[in-house]
Write a protein that holds these residues in place. Sequence first.
Motif, PDB file in Angstrom:
ATOM      1  N   ARG A 179      12.910  16.510   4.770  1.00 28.11           N
ATOM      2  CA  ARG A 179      13.360  17.889   4.851  1.00 28.11           C
ATOM      3  C   ARG A 179      12.275  18.839   4.354  1.00 28.11           C
ATOM      4  O   ARG A 179      11.584  18.559   3.383  1.00 28.11           O
ATOM      5  N   ALA A 180      12.172  19.981   5.052  1.00 24.40           N
ATOM      6  CA  ALA A 180      11.163  20.974   4.678  1.00 24.40           C
ATOM      7  C   ALA A 180      11.529  21.680   3.392  1.00 24.40           C
ATOM      8  O   ALA A 180      10.660  22.100   2.629  1.00 24.40           O
ATOM      9  N   PHE A 181      12.840  21.813   3.119  1.00 23.12           N
ATOM     10  CA  PHE A 181      13.299  22.547   1.941  1.00 23.12           C
ATOM     11  C   PHE A 181      14.111  21.613   1.049  1.00 23.12           C
ATOM     12  O   PHE A 181      14.982  20.884   1.537  1.00 23.12           O
ATOM     13  N   THR A 182      13.841  21.647  -0.236  1.00 22.08           N
ATOM     14  CA  THR A 182      14.609  20.837  -1.181  1.00 22.08           C
ATOM     15  C   THR A 182      15.869  21.571  -1.633  1.00 22.08           C
ATOM     16  O   THR A 182      16.895  20.950  -1.852  1.00 22.08           O
ATOM     17  N   ALA A 183      15.771  22.888  -1.764  1.00 27.17           N
ATOM     18  CA  ALA A 183      16.941  23.666  -2.185  1.00 27.17           C
ATOM     19  C   ALA A 183      17.890  23.889  -1.005  1.00 27.17           C
ATOM     20  O   ALA A 183      17.471  23.922   0.159  1.00 27.17           O
ATOM     21  N   ILE A 226       0.811  10.545  -1.047  1.00 28.39           N
ATOM     22  CA  ILE A 226       0.467  11.014   0.285  1.00 28.39           C
ATOM     23  C   ILE A 226       1.638  11.798   0.857  1.00 28.39           C
ATOM     24  O   ILE A 226       2.759  11.736   0.346  1.00 28.39           O
ATOM     25  N   ASN A 227       1.369  12.522   1.922  1.00 27.00           N
ATOM     26  CA  ASN A 227       2.383  13.356   2.547  1.00 27.00           C
ATOM     27  C   ASN A 227       3.579  12.500   2.973  1.00 27.00           C
ATOM     28  O   ASN A 227       3.405  11.449   3.597  1.00 27.00           O
ATOM     29  N   PRO A 228       4.815  12.910   2.647  1.00 24.68           N
ATOM     30  CA  PRO A 228       6.001  12.118   3.027  1.00 24.68           C
ATOM     31  C   PRO A 228       6.080  11.867   4.524  1.00 24.68           C
ATOM     32  O   PRO A 228       6.528  10.795   4.954  1.00 24.68           O
ATOM     33  N   ARG A 229       5.645  12.839   5.347  1.00 26.46           N
ATOM     34  CA  ARG A 229       5.688  12.649   6.798  1.00 26.46           C
ATOM     35  C   ARG A 229       4.729  11.552   7.219  1.00 26.46           C
ATOM     36  O   ARG A 229       5.046  10.736   8.090  1.00 26.46           O
ATOM     37  N   ALA A 270       0.828  -1.204   0.000  1.00 27.63           N
ATOM     38  CA  ALA A 270       0.000   0.000   0.000  1.00 27.63           C
ATOM     39  C   ALA A 270       0.861   1.252   0.000  1.00 27.63           C
ATOM     40  O   ALA A 270       0.591   2.221  -0.722  1.00 27.63           O
ATOM     41  N   LEU A 271       1.916   1.266   0.809  1.00 32.62           N
ATOM     42  CA  LEU A 271       2.802   2.430   0.871  1.00 32.62           C
ATOM     43  C   LEU A 271       3.538   2.631  -0.449  1.00 32.62           C
ATOM     44  O   LEU A 271       3.749   3.770  -0.885  1.00 32.62           O
ATOM     45  N   SER A 272       3.926   1.535  -1.085  1.00 31.43           N
ATOM     46  CA  SER A 272       4.594   1.649  -2.382  1.00 31.43           C
ATOM     47  C   SER A 272       3.640   2.195  -3.439  1.00 31.43           C
ATOM     48  O   SER A 272       4.014   3.027  -4.270  1.00 31.43           O
ATOM     49  N   ALA A 273       2.376   1.733  -3.392  1.00 32.57           N
ATOM     50  CA  ALA A 273       1.388   2.196  -4.374  1.00 32.57           C
ATOM     51  C   ALA A 273       1.072   3.677  -4.190  1.00 32.57           C
ATOM     52  O   ALA A 273       0.782   4.383  -5.151  1.00 32.57           O
TER      53      ALA A 273
END
Length: 352
Positions: free
Chosen positions: A205-209, A102-105, A94-97
């Motif tokens: 992480r909150a920021f990707t950059a 869904i939210n990463p957190r 389910a998590l893989s699908a």
Amino acid sequence: MSHMPALALPGPGGGRRKGPLSRRAKAAIIVQFLLNEGADVPLASLPEEHQTELTILLGNMRYIDRETLNAVVLEFSEELEKVGLSFPGDMAGALSALDGKINPRTALRLRKEAGVRQTGDPWDRINALPVERIEDLVKSESIEIAAVMLSKIDVAKAAQVLASLPGDKARRISYAVSMTTGVTPDAVDRIGLSLAAQIDAEPPRAFTAKPNERLGAILNYSNSAVRDELLQGLEEEDAEFAEAVRRSIFTFANIPERLNAIDVPKITRDVDPDLLATAIAAADTEEERRTADFLLSNMSKRMAENIREEADNKGTVKPKVGEKAMSAVINAIRDLVNVGEIELLNPDDVDD
């Protein structure tokens, strides 16, 4: 099914014994039939115990007659036709699908609560990491583990990681690579799973950059006086970070070192000629005049003459008006980069 032909299995003394077909035996028949037909059956995705059981079944079975085969295939087809919708069947599936949906957190919390690790080959995930993250993993592991990592990831990435390490450690890892001949596949899998577990344990992480990229993007839209003042203060606090921010900033003065000369006509196409003339007329520092010369020398001769003449006619341009025109040129370049029409040069490569 009212009648199912018997299955020939090995019996005592090498003879044959008759027995009813179990669901496992039917599954083995279907798998063997698909393999014989050349189908790519993803058996590696099955749990290890099921792979083992299937292999043992295939090894023990000898032959079946055509009537049995036809009956099993027919039953299999009928069961497939009855299936309206299939679900993953477990939390891992389910998590893989739902990966990316869904939210990463939320996904991370559910994995921890269910004790589920990321599925798939851990080395694929490790190889997909940025070079900087792989470098951090290499630095945090033993020489032997680092040698296995560099042996498993793409050659180009391995070369970048190796080049970024201190000379002594790079030499020791290079020597350790020559000693990996006897490493077993099982050991490599365990190392990959252990490294993947470290990645899973990291909070999202909150920021990707990167911080310097985020601050550089903010200062891009600040006026030059504010930008210079902030950078000067930042240099006193952290000179290394200030230099990284400077390299992330893209202003009118940076155009000659970041923009490919052949892309200048694309810029002139998207910037109003009056704004371009205003930006060139407002160029009063050495760097800005260098940009003006760069733009004029790489556009058509006729357009350059018209822009230059119009700029001369404007006389002295107010700072705010000049900065607005220069921002219009920069914004046009950024828009072309965002749509993939042009690509900015790397200042590090230019410096080299």
